[in-house]
Design a protein around this motif. Structure first.
Motif, mmCIF file in Angstrom:
data_model
loop_
_atom_site.group_PDB
_atom_site.id
_atom_site.type_symbol
_atom_site.label_atom_id
_atom_site.label_comp_id
_atom_site.label_asym_id
_atom_site.label_seq_id
_atom_site.Cartn_x
_atom_site.Cartn_y
_atom_site.Cartn_z
ATOM 1 N N GLN B 6 0.828 -1.203 0.000
ATOM 2 C CA GLN B 6 0.000 0.000 0.000
ATOM 3 C C GLN B 6 0.859 1.249 0.000
ATOM 4 O O GLN B 6 1.986 1.262 0.501
ATOM 5 C CB GLN B 6 -0.912 0.027 1.249
ATOM 6 C CG GLN B 6 -1.980 -1.033 1.245
ATOM 7 C CD GLN B 6 -2.856 -0.981 2.491
ATOM 8 O OE1 GLN B 6 -3.113 -2.002 3.109
ATOM 9 N NE2 GLN B 6 -3.331 0.208 2.850
ATOM 10 N N ILE B 21 -5.940 6.081 -1.492
ATOM 11 C CA ILE B 21 -5.012 5.059 -1.012
ATOM 12 C C ILE B 21 -4.803 4.054 -2.135
ATOM 13 O O ILE B 21 -5.770 3.594 -2.753
ATOM 14 C CB ILE B 21 -5.576 4.343 0.231
ATOM 15 C CG1 ILE B 21 -5.838 5.361 1.348
ATOM 16 C CG2 ILE B 21 -4.618 3.261 0.705
ATOM 17 C CD1 ILE B 21 -6.650 4.785 2.508
ATOM 18 N N THR B 78 -7.271 1.115 -6.009
ATOM 19 C CA THR B 78 -7.363 2.376 -5.280
ATOM 20 C C THR B 78 -8.625 2.397 -4.443
ATOM 21 O O THR B 78 -9.696 1.970 -4.899
ATOM 22 C CB THR B 78 -7.389 3.563 -6.258
ATOM 23 O OG1 THR B 78 -6.189 3.565 -7.040
ATOM 24 C CG2 THR B 78 -7.493 4.889 -5.515
ATOM 25 N N THR B 108 -2.667 1.770 5.759
ATOM 26 C CA THR B 108 -2.489 3.209 5.551
ATOM 27 C C THR B 108 -3.297 3.940 6.612
ATOM 28 O O THR B 108 -4.501 3.704 6.743
ATOM 29 C CB THR B 108 -2.981 3.637 4.160
ATOM 30 O OG1 THR B 108 -2.180 3.027 3.154
ATOM 31 C CG2 THR B 108 -2.931 5.153 4.007
ATOM 32 N N VAL B 110 -5.057 7.176 7.990
ATOM 33 C CA VAL B 110 -5.633 8.425 7.498
ATOM 34 C C VAL B 110 -5.963 9.322 8.683
ATOM 35 O O VAL B 110 -6.643 8.901 9.627
ATOM 36 C CB VAL B 110 -6.897 8.150 6.665
ATOM 37 C CG1 VAL B 110 -7.573 9.459 6.274
ATOM 38 C CG2 VAL B 110 -6.543 7.333 5.426
#
Lengths: 118, 113
Positions: B6, B21, B78, B108, B110
């Motif tokens: 990622q 992402i 994505t 990931t 955020v």
């Protein structure tokens, strides 16, 4: 509503054993592949093991081979993970997951914490 | 094993702005027999289990807000949050189920800028 409730976690010494259970409801358990996924403290997700609805197909991560055994009781709607020869690196939250093989992980339990330490 | 990567590892986005992402697999997760990509996205808020957002790369799970969307095929995917809300602060993971040995991206995070 799908519910997955794990139990059996706790503190165990290196080399020890634990048996995790996951009682399920809200879906047809016997027709569903099931899996265990773990997450070490502060880390990402790691798949551990999966079993088909009939128990005819079992898949294990390399980290689980020879030490962990996944099983299920379709009469009790319950999934198990027998963990032997536990190591410090097995310390993690273990999640019971509805899905496995080529079926996506539709539902997750709240998890049970396993801590391996002397 | 199929390796999922990622990017970025973390990102900070202003409220109402778009968050994107990316997820790349080391081999294709598109099964030609049914033309489906065996790729899912999960959201994990602090102290909670993961929650399925998207499966088959672009099918939104029931109850997931339509600001979340998945796209891509083959090896490149994505997850887009079209207008970031405060409740979207979380870690996001992609996962392939093309192989019976599931693998996840590293995640990931955020955050709000």
């Amino acid at each position: 509503e799908v519910q997955l409730l794990e139990s059996g976690g706790g503190l165990v010494q290196p080399g020890g054993s634990l048996r995790l259970s996951c009682i399920t409801s809200g879906f047809t358990f016997k027709n569903s592949a099931m899996s265990w996924v773990r997450q070490a403290p502060g880390k990402g997700l790691e798949w551990v093991s999966s079993i088909s609805g009939s128990s005819g197909n079992i898949f294990n991560a390399d980290s689980a081979k020879g030490r962990f055994t996944i099983s299920r009781d379709n009469l009790k709607n319950t999934l198990y993970l027998q963990m032997n020869s536990l190591r410090a690196e097995d310390t993690a939250i273990y999640y019971c997951v509805n899905g496995g093989g080529n079926d996506f992980a539709a539902h997750w339990g709240q998890g049970t914490l396993v801590t391996v330490s002397s | 094993d199929i390796v999922m990567t990622q990017s970025p590892d973390s990102l900070a986005v202003s409220l109402g702005e778009r968050a994107t992402i990316n997820c790349k697999s080391s081999q294709s997760v598109l099964y030609s027999a049914n033309n489906k990509n065996y790729l899912a996205w999960f959201q994990q808020k602090q102290g909670q289990p993961p929650r399925l957002l998207v499966y088959w790369a672009s099918t939104r799970e029931s109850g997931v807000p339509d600001r979340f969307s998945g796209s891509g095929s083959g090896t490149d995917f994505t997850l887009t949050i079209s207008s970031l809300q405060a409740e979207d602060v979380a870690a996001y993971y992609c996962q392939q189920y093309y192989s019976t040995s599931w693998t996840f991206g590293q995640g990931t995070k955020v955050e709000i800028k």
